[in-house]
Design a protein around this motif. Structure first.
Motif, PDB file in Angstrom:
ATOM      1  N   GLN A  33      -2.486   6.110  -6.760  1.00 27.81           N
ATOM      2  CA  GLN A  33      -1.695   6.175  -5.530  1.00 27.81           C
ATOM      3  C   GLN A  33      -0.206   6.043  -5.840  1.00 27.81           C
ATOM      4  O   GLN A  33       0.634   6.733  -5.250  1.00 27.81           O
ATOM      5  CB  GLN A  33      -2.115   5.046  -4.568  1.00 27.81           C
ATOM      6  N   GLY A  61       0.801  -1.218   0.000  1.00 27.34           N
ATOM      7  CA  GLY A  61       0.000   0.000   0.000  1.00 27.34           C
ATOM      8  C   GLY A  61       0.832   1.265   0.000  1.00 27.34           C
ATOM      9  O   GLY A  61       1.799   1.392   0.751  1.00 27.34           O
ATOM     10  N   GLU A  90       1.427  -1.773  -4.889  1.00 27.97           N
ATOM     11  CA  GLU A  90       0.257  -0.879  -4.935  1.00 27.97           C
ATOM     12  C   GLU A  90      -0.586  -1.181  -6.166  1.00 27.97           C
ATOM     13  O   GLU A  90      -0.118  -1.102  -7.297  1.00 27.97           O
ATOM     14  CB  GLU A  90       0.705   0.590  -4.943  1.00 27.97           C
ATOM     15  N   GLU A 140      -2.578  -1.075   5.372  1.00 31.09           N
ATOM     16  CA  GLU A 140      -3.991  -1.365   5.584  1.00 31.09           C
ATOM     17  C   GLU A 140      -4.134  -2.869   5.732  1.00 31.09           C
ATOM     18  O   GLU A 140      -3.207  -3.626   5.467  1.00 31.09           O
ATOM     19  CB  GLU A 140      -4.828  -0.857   4.413  1.00 31.09           C
ATOM     20  N   ASP A 181      -0.875   4.401   0.146  1.00 29.68           N
ATOM     21  CA  ASP A 181      -1.754   5.487   0.552  1.00 29.68           C
ATOM     22  C   ASP A 181      -0.928   6.458   1.386  1.00 29.68           C
ATOM     23  O   ASP A 181       0.300   6.362   1.414  1.00 29.68           O
ATOM     24  CB  ASP A 181      -2.963   4.945   1.320  1.00 29.68           C
ATOM     25  N   GLU A 182      -1.563   7.391   2.056  1.00 27.51           N
ATOM     26  CA  GLU A 182      -0.800   8.385   2.827  1.00 27.51           C
ATOM     27  C   GLU A 182       0.103   7.718   3.860  1.00 27.51           C
ATOM     28  O   GLU A 182       1.271   8.093   4.021  1.00 27.51           O
ATOM     29  CB  GLU A 182      -1.757   9.355   3.517  1.00 27.51           C
TER      30      GLU A 182
END
Length: 210
Positions: A58, A30, A53, A121, A32-33
């Motif tokens: 993203q 992942g 990812e 996540e 993401d932020e």
């Protein structure tokens, strides 16, 4: 936008978990932020990191924000980029586009064994099965709980400069002062790498005693 403070927190967690990440392969799921923050933190720690990812947007955002050294689309490309840096003990972050479950299956089939694995996540069920195989082979899981640093006798503060020139001067002053006050190796490494991770930032996050 990812936080310099959170990057410092995860960098510290990585350093307290393993003091020397040079030559070690870190697998992340992942971008993401949270994932982008961890990619930067792993680079600061000197790890060779591969982040999977599925979302092309993203991945592009992570690359645009400077969180990745390279963005690739095949596992072969990723391994080529990582191989020399691992041998040289240099930090690198590689983002691999595509279905993480597919890449994890291919890694297992090829005997790919990262030193440690982290996820930004909760992994999907199919991803979890392959991750469990890697862990059975010896990969260390780095759970979210790794970030719980509240027991440290330290707190994070930020110093803000008016210009980039002043930021460079303030970094030098802070580095010299803090290495006397808190002479921990992670303090030096952070001040050596933070200016390259956040080259346009007028602020600098750092640890001080509570």
């Amino acid at each position: 936008m990812f936080s310099q403070t959170e990057t410092l927190r995860f960098f510290t967690a990585l350093q307290l978990h393993t003091a020397d990440w040079s030559g070690k392969l870190l697998l992340g799921l992942g971008l993401d932020e949270t994932g982008r923050t961890r990619a930067l933190a792993s680079l600061a720690a000197g790890a060779a990191s591969l982040f999977l990812e599925a979302d092309a947007k993203q991945l592009r955002e992570a690359n645009h924000q400077g969180c990745l050294t390279f963005a690739v689309t095949t596992l072969d490309e990723a391994l080529r980029a990582l191989k020399n840096e691992i041998r040289q003990g240099r930090g690198i972050t590689v983002g691999l586009a595509g279905d993480p479950a597919q890449w994890l299956r291919e890694m297992v089939e090829r005997g790919f064994l990262p030193y440690a694995v982290l996820a930004s996540e909760k992994p999907a069920e199919e991803e979890t099965a392959w991750l469990q195989t890697l862990q059975q082979w010896g990969s260390l899981p780095l759970p979210i709980a790794t970030l719980q640093l509240d027991s440290l006798p330290l707190r994070i503060t930020e110093d803000t400069a008016a210009t980039l020139q002043e930021r460079r001067a303030r970094d030098c002053e802070l580095r010299n002062h803090l290495l006397r006050e808190l002479p921990h190796p992670l303090q030096k490494r952070w001040f050596d790498t933070a200016p390259t991770l956040f080259p346009r930032s007028l602020s600098r996050a750092y640890w001080i005693a509570r």
